[in-house]
Scaffold this active site. Structure first.
Site, PDB file in Angstrom:
ATOM      1  N   CYS A 191       0.836  -1.195   0.000  1.00 12.34           N
ATOM      2  CA  CYS A 191       0.000   0.000   0.000  1.00 12.34           C
ATOM      3  C   CYS A 191       0.879   1.257   0.000  1.00 12.34           C
ATOM      4  O   CYS A 191       1.607   1.487  -0.949  1.00 12.34           O
ATOM      5  CB  CYS A 191      -0.974  -0.042   1.180  1.00 12.34           C
ATOM      6  SG  CYS A 191      -2.416   1.047   0.966  1.00 12.34           S
TER       7      CYS A 191
ATOM      8  N   HIS B  12      -2.683  -5.611   0.759  1.00 13.85           N
ATOM      9  CA  HIS B  12      -2.168  -5.833   2.109  1.00 13.85           C
ATOM     10  C   HIS B  12      -2.015  -7.321   2.443  1.00 13.85           C
ATOM     11  O   HIS B  12      -2.864  -7.894   3.131  1.00 13.85           O
ATOM     12  CB  HIS B  12      -3.104  -5.201   3.137  1.00 13.85           C
ATOM     13  CG  HIS B  12      -2.997  -3.722   3.245  1.00 13.85           C
ATOM     14  ND1 HIS B  12      -1.952  -3.087   3.896  1.00 13.85           N
ATOM     15  CD2 HIS B  12      -3.817  -2.735   2.791  1.00 13.85           C
ATOM     16  CE1 HIS B  12      -2.131  -1.785   3.847  1.00 13.85           C
ATOM     17  NE2 HIS B  12      -3.241  -1.542   3.183  1.00 13.85           N
TER      18      HIS B  12
ATOM     19  N   GLU C 140      -0.136  -8.550   4.591  1.00 14.51           N
ATOM     20  CA  GLU C 140       0.202  -8.699   6.008  1.00 14.51           C
ATOM     21  C   GLU C 140      -1.009  -8.650   6.941  1.00 14.51           C
ATOM     22  O   GLU C 140      -0.906  -9.010   8.127  1.00 14.51           O
ATOM     23  CB  GLU C 140       1.198  -7.600   6.421  1.00 14.51           C
ATOM     24  CG  GLU C 140       0.596  -6.229   6.686  1.00 14.51           C
ATOM     25  CD  GLU C 140       0.272  -5.409   5.449  1.00 14.51           C
ATOM     26  OE1 GLU C 140      -0.067  -4.220   5.594  1.00 14.51           O
ATOM     27  OE2 GLU C 140       0.372  -5.951   4.337  1.00 14.51           O
TER      28      GLU C 140
END
Length: 281
Positions: A104, A198, A200
């Site tokens: 991002c 994303h 993560e």
């Protein structure tokens, strides 16, 4: 033992707000994910955008096996002291030769630091899911996307996007909303792999982000009422608890690339696996 550095660009106030809602700052979420993927790793967290942060030198960063840049509300096209400090940090990462990865805003920081450009997405945003991401020809055999389906969905929340990749960059994947969804950047002595989405984040964290940005989603036309946002967030919460539930996958229109943790984290896993083979010049 692997030694990683996570750089977060949230302001101190933004970090505290995220901790109140999600339990961790963006950088702390990244560190927790890395510790799950590489249980014996050590992870340091830095805040290079903060006022008073000590400037890093290439020698300081070269000792890390990799540097990770988290997402944040930072708008890298704004000429603010925080943005300038974050971009200077990323230029130092490139100068150090340490391999780096970002998601991002992390991708956007790397793009801007290497000479590319980032812009706001007028009348558009991706929130909750980034749909139908597809490899470019250059991304077909790139190790960042190894194991990905021909098209995939990923967790995403962003209102900014890469406008122009810098010289020395390779576009690896995109979709109808955001042309640059994955890229490799080679700049100075460094190599960076990044994604606009994303890998993560947990689905619970995406649900929390949607609730926090409900008014923005309504303003962007993605929802008519806060109840609509809550309904989508509630489905993500339920899928977080029961990722194998076929009924929830059907309601959200997703498969294992999004629902399964191993699917969502594929790019991070691929980057870590590739570290021994990445050039450190």
């Amino acid at each position: 033992m692997s030694h990683f550095l996570v750089a977060q660009s949230e302001s101190p106030e933004e970090r505290e707000a995220r901790r109140r809602h999600a339990g961790k700052s963006s950088g702390e979420t990244y560190a927790a994910t890395l510790r799950q993927l590489v249980p014996d790793c050590s992870v340091d967290i830095a805040e290079p955008a903060d006022e008073g942060a000590t400037a890093s030198r290439p020698a300081d960063l070269k000792r890390y096996d990799a540097v990770f840049l988290s997402g944040s509300p930072l708008h890298v096209y704004q000429d603010t002291p925080a943005v300038r400090r974050q971009l200077e940090f990323m230029r130092t990462v490139f100068a150090s030769g340490a391999p780096s990865f970002g998601s991002c805003a992390g991708l956007q920081v790397a793009v801007a630091a290497a000479g590319g450009s980032v812009r706001s997405m007028p009348q558009r945003m991706e929130a909750g899911l980034s749909r139908r991401i597809t490899r470019t020809a250059e991304g077909q055999d790139h190790p960042l996307l190894s194991g990905r389906a021909p098209t995939w969905d990923a967790p995403a929340v962003h209102t900014d996007e890469v406008e122009q990749l810098p010289e020395g960059a390779t576009l690896l994947a995109g979709n109808d909303v955001t042309r640059v969804q994955a890229a490799e950047i080679r700049h100075d002595r460094g190599i960076f792999w990044g994604v606009q989405y994303h890998p993560e984040l947990s689905l619970r964290e995406i649900a929390i982000a949607l609730r926090r940005q409900a008014s923005s989603l309504i303003e962007a036309g993605l929802a008519d009422h806060e109840d609509d946002v809550e309904g989508r967030a509630a489905l993500l919460d339920r899928l977080h608890q029961k990722p194998e539930a076929r009924s929830l996958r059907w309601l959200l229109g997703v498969n294992g690339e999004f629902a399964d943790e191993i699917g969502r984290r594929r790019e991070l896993t691929n980057f870590i696996a590739a570290l021994p083979s990445l050039d450190r010049r």
